[in-house]
Every structure is written in C-alpha cells, then in structure tokens.
Design a protein around this motif. Structure first.
Motif, short mmCIF file in Angstrom:
data_model
loop_
_atom_site.label_atom_id
_atom_site.label_comp_id
_atom_site.label_asym_id
_atom_site.label_seq_id
_atom_site.Cartn_x
_atom_site.Cartn_y
_atom_site.Cartn_z
N LYS A 122 0.86 -1.18 0.00
CA LYS A 122 0.00 0.00 0.00
C LYS A 122 0.91 1.24 0.00
CE LYS A 122 -4.02 1.65 2.48
NZ LYS A 122 -4.86 1.52 3.66
N ASP B 296 0.21 4.96 0.54
CA ASP B 296 -0.64 6.12 0.84
C ASP B 296 0.14 7.42 0.69
OD1 ASP B 296 -2.76 4.49 1.50
OD2 ASP B 296 -2.41 4.59 3.67
N ALA C 230 6.44 -0.11 1.48
CA ALA C 230 5.03 0.26 1.65
C ALA C 230 4.90 1.48 2.55
CB ALA C 230 4.26 -0.91 2.25
N CYS C 231 3.72 2.08 2.51
CA CYS C 231 3.44 3.25 3.34
C CYS C 231 1.95 3.28 3.67
CB CYS C 231 3.84 4.51 2.59
SG CYS C 231 3.47 6.03 3.47
N GLU C 232 1.65 3.39 4.94
CA GLU C 232 0.26 3.43 5.36
C GLU C 232 0.03 4.64 6.26
OE1 GLU C 232 -2.83 0.14 7.05
OE2 GLU C 232 -1.02 -0.54 6.01
#
Length: 175
Positions: free
Chosen positions: A55, A57, A92-94
């Motif tokens: 993900k 974001d 990833a980055c949330e």
C-alpha cells in the motif's frame, strides 16, 4: 563511493549528533515522494531481487527530506544485503490518523530474537554479517534510529530467522 569515504561520512554524522550540532531542515511534504524515489532507486541498484510495493498512501509530514531519504536508503541497503538473490523486497506506506508508517520488508536471513535488542547499537553486526561476506560498518541502523527519533518518530522491527524482516518507521503526520 568507497568503503572508507562511506565510513567517514557515517562517523561524521554520529559526531554531529553527539555534539548536538546535527542540523535538520524540516519542510512539509508528501512522504510518498520520497518513497517513490526510493522504489525507483531500489529497482536500479538490485536486479537480483524482486522489488514490490505494498500500500502506498499519501501523507504529509514535516521532516528533513534528505534525512528521511537517508533512513529509507539504510533500510533498503540492508534488505538488499541480507536477502539472497531471487528474494523479495517490499516497500510500503500506510497513513493512519495521527502518524504515517512506512516500511521495508525483505525475505532475507532474518534476525534472531537475541540480536534484535542490539541491532541499533553502534558497530553492532549480526552473526550473518560478521562472517565477512556482507559488507558494512555496523552504523546504519544506529544512524537510522537517530534520524527517526529526532523527528519524533519510532522504529519497529519484526523478524523471523530464515524468513525475513520488516522495519517500520512511524512518523507524526501533519494536517
């Protein structure tokens, strides 16, 4: 860059931190920009690994862009070093309500529970690295921790020997 030059730069960073002369230049930006750059760079530096994205974001942070990029590069370099050819590295980055979590996960050698408490110590090198086959100075993660803490953040590590590691950086989110 040569091994010696890299070592000197790392030691200078640590000396500035110790003398309280480390200057961060915070600015407001979307963390996704730094992640996108890191993903492209990772794909360039390693053709022996599969680079995936989780993900991704968008989230505003107030941080020193160069320092965060350096922290991310430390995690990616370690993932490349400790993951055998053919392994997978995922970035990833949330975005949460109050913070943003960005992570680098690898399918590498992993870190034993007994070593996890020491990996952020200066000059510490895990058993897998001490064999001399894996290059490094044992300073990257101590620098990463300084960068993250100086931004009011936290570092979390999950690892299983033989299966890989996930390093997650949590930073306060702006706006």
């Amino acid at each position: 860059r040569t091994w010696l030059k890299e070592l000197v730069e790392k030691l200078l960073f640590l000396a500035r931190h110790d003398k309280k002369t480390l200057k961060l230049r915070p600015e407001r930006f979307d963390i996704r920009e730094v992640l996108d750059e890191a993903i492209k760079e990772t794909e360039i530096i390693t053709c022996a690994h599969t680079v995936r994205t989780g993900k991704l974001d968008h989230a505003e942070v107030n941080a020193d862009r160069g320092a965060l990029k350096q922290a991310l590069r430390i995690l990616v370099d370690n993932a490349v070093k400790y993951t055998p050819e053919g392994g997978v590295i995922t970035i990833a980055c949330e975005a949460g309500q109050d913070n943003v979590a960005f992570s680098v996960t690898d399918s590498g050698v992993g870190i034993s529970g007994s070593e996890l408490s020491a990996i952020f110590d200066r000059f510490y090198r895990a058993d897998a690295a001490r064999s001399g086959e894996t290059p490094g100075h044992g300073l990257g993660l101590s620098i990463l921790k300084i960068i993250v803490l100086s931004h009011g953040g936290k570092v979390r590590v999950r690892s299983t020997v033989g299966k890989g590691s996930t390093f997650t950086i949590l930073l306060p989110r702006v706006g």
